[in-house]
Design an enzyme around this catalytic site. Structure first.
Site, PDB file in Angstrom:
ATOM      1  N   ALA A   1       0.830  -1.206   0.000  1.00 13.64           N
ATOM      2  CA  ALA A   1       0.000   0.000   0.000  1.00 13.64           C
ATOM      3  C   ALA A   1       0.864   1.256   0.000  1.00 13.64           C
ATOM      4  CB  ALA A   1      -0.927  -0.010   1.212  1.00 13.64           C
TER       5      ALA A   1
ATOM      6  N   ASP B   1       3.965   1.502  -1.006  1.00 16.52           N
ATOM      7  CA  ASP B   1       4.692   1.595  -2.272  1.00 16.52           C
ATOM      8  C   ASP B   1       3.805   2.197  -3.358  1.00 16.52           C
ATOM      9  OD1 ASP B   1       6.862   0.231  -1.052  1.00 16.52           O
ATOM     10  OD2 ASP B   1       5.949  -1.694  -1.532  1.00 16.52           O
TER      11      ASP B   1
END
Length: 317
Positions: free
Chosen positions: A256, A258
């Site tokens: 998430a 990233d």
């Protein structure tokens, strides 16, 4: 770089004159385990989540990632990046075991409230000699997850890129020498702290923020703190702002942050103001948690409602 106004575009650079980006971080094999039972095997590592985001927004980039000869997701990444990873025949692909907790009364050493993460194996480090030194880039993303980015590698990225975004997990993670359990260390105790004034944006989770010292870091660079269901916050020397989340049915929280960083960086590079770029990041983060592994993205996502259509008109058309 100084943010003069978070409500204005970060850079006047047009997408048509962009020289592309440099994304640095290794791919991983992720094994998801709940209550001692393996529930999934997935492609991991920040590039696996960031690459689809940048491609969905038609933003060119060069990817520098290392894997071992055992890497088993080569076919899965052919449609998300034009740059395959470097295969190191003498090394193994970085391997993480993510132990998800059904119930816990104490915070795991990683600082993450719902999992214990263990680095079971790691690929070679990414050194300054691996970087394409004969090129310059509009932006850079330092997104290691297993300690593969060295301070001198980040310093070289800062020399090569106009704007650099750094994920805190790349610079404050530590690994138990016995079982690889991930823990966090204070940023000012690492070899990266002196580079803060040259970093444009430092992204961290709410758990990682405890180890950053936001009040001190915001004097040197812009700090973005992701807060999951509560959206995110942006801090800079002279102010701060909050950005609301997108609702999502969480299946797997892996990636998430990233995906958020990929969307946020893309928005900044393509000329959005910080608030809009952070909202775009929240949107991509919400897509990531709704499935296991890297999200499947399509430009049509931006046409589902007026807000998405506005981004589509700005970034894609």
């Amino acid at each position: 770089m100084v943010i003069h106004s978070p409500t204005q575009p970060r850079s006047p650079t047009s997408p048509t004159t962009a020289r592309g980006g440099l994304v640095v971080g290794n791919y991983c094999h992720d094994v998801l385990i709940r209550d001692h039972h393996v529930t999934a095997h997935a492609l991991g590592g920040a590039p696996s989540f960031i690459s689809p985001v940048l491609h969905s927004l038609s933003l060119p980039f060069f990817l520098l990632s290392k894997v071992g000869s055992d890497f088993c997701y080569s076919s899965a990444i052919t449609t998300t990046t034009l740059h395959p990873p470097i295969v190191v025949s003498t090394s193994q692909t970085t391997l993480f075991h993510a132990h998800f907790l059904s119930a816990t009364t104490t915070l795991p050493p990683s600082g993450h409230p719902d999992r214990i993460l263990k680095r079971v194996g790691s690929c070679d480090l990414i050194t300054p000699f691996d970087l394409p030194s004969n090129s310059r880039f509009l932006f850079g993303l330092a997104v290691g997850v297993a300690g593969e980015i060295l301070p001198e590698t980040l310093q070289s990225m800062l020399d090569l890129c106009d704007v650099v975004f750094v994920d805190a997990q790349a610079i404050i993670r530590a690994f138990d020498p016995e079982d690889g359990t991930v823990s966090l260390v204070n940023l000012n105790e690492t070899g990266f702290f002196h580079l803060l004034p040259r970093i444009a944006f430092l992204k961290c989770s709410a758990e990682e923020a405890i180890f950053i010292d936001i009040d001190e870091a915001r004097k040197k660079c812009c700090v973005v703190v992701t807060r999951g269901r509560d959206g995110c916050e942006v801090f800079w020397k002279d102010g701060e702002l909050k950005v609301p989340p997108f609702a999502a049915d969480q299946v797997d929280p892996t990636g998430a942050g990233d995906s958020f960083l990929g969307g946020f960086a893309a928005g900044i590079v393509l000329g959005l103001g910080v608030w809009d770029a952070a909202l775009l990041g929240n949107f991509f983060g919400s897509l990531a948690v709704a499935q296991v592994g890297p999200p499947k993205l399509d430009a049509k996502l931006f046409q589902e409602d007026n807000l998405h259509a506005r981004w589509y008109n700005i970034l894609v058309k």
